[in-house]
Design an enzyme around this catalytic site. Structure first.
Site, short mmCIF file in Angstrom:
data_model
loop_
_atom_site.label_atom_id
_atom_site.label_comp_id
_atom_site.label_asym_id
_atom_site.label_seq_id
_atom_site.Cartn_x
_atom_site.Cartn_y
_atom_site.Cartn_z
N HIS A 149 4.89 7.70 -6.77
CA HIS A 149 5.94 7.68 -5.75
C HIS A 149 6.07 6.29 -5.14
CE1 HIS A 149 8.24 9.45 -2.27
NE2 HIS A 149 7.82 8.31 -1.73
N GLU A 150 4.94 5.72 -4.72
CA GLU A 150 4.98 4.40 -4.07
C GLU A 150 5.42 3.31 -5.04
OE1 GLU A 150 5.08 4.27 -0.96
OE2 GLU A 150 4.34 6.30 -0.66
#
Length: 185
Positions: A149-150
């Site tokens: 996600h990051e």
């Protein structure tokens, strides 16, 4: 240290590919990471990418508490060890298996919403640490989800772009309300 403003979906900094960091040991990179840590602690969440704080560089920070791993990955019994606060500079992700698993994701740059997102189940990531040393780890489950996600933020990708069924995009408040209602029934 400073608490930085979070860029929200639609801001140009979140749409572009972030620039590589030339020197991970540079004082300005250490200041950025410290400010990102302060910001993450203030707002809450599992991770933060530099583009989310209006800095188009390939830097992410994250932590994964053991209790959150247990809850997200369905671990029964004692909480597994968590992943302490980690800074990754110029990270690279390699999927280790082709299988994906869907899970609910939210994002500080998409406030108030959450949706079901498929992510690789098992990955390897490699990056530089703030001291210039290489960090390489394997991750699975929630740990792998957070890292993916990051790192997506570094490539101009927000989680709704990964969703395969937009019917799962919901307000967090509604998800909680109906989860609680289902638990009562």
């Amino acid at each position: 240290m400073a608490i930085l403003k979070i860029a929200r979906m639609g801001h140009p900094v979140l749409k572009r590919i972030a620039d590589p960091v030339a020197d991970p040991t540079a004082p300005e990179i250490h200041k950025l990471i410290n400010d990102m840590v302060d910001t993450l602690e203030d707002i809450g969440g599992a991770g933060l990418a530099a583009p989310q704080v209006h800095v188009p560089l390939r830097v992410v920070i994250f932590h994964v508490p053991g209790a959150r791993i247990a809850a997200e990955d369905g671990v029964v019994g004692e909480n597994p060890p968590g992943i302490p606060l980690t800074a990754l500079i110029n990270p690279e992700i390699t999927p280790l298996v082709p299988e994906t698993i869907a899970g609910i994701e939210a994002c500080l740059s998409v406030p108030g919403l959450a949706g079901m997102v498929p992510r690789y189940r098992h990955i390897r990531y490699r990056a530089l640490r703030p001291d210039g040393a290489v960090i390489e780890r394997e991750a699975s489950g929630f740990h792998a989800r957070v890292v993916q996600h990051e790192c997506d933020h570094l490539d101009g990708i927000l989680y709704p772009m990964r969703m395969t069924d937009m019917k799962t995009l919901s307000f967090v408040e509604e998800l909680r309300r109906f989860e609680n209602k289902e638990a009562e029934d």
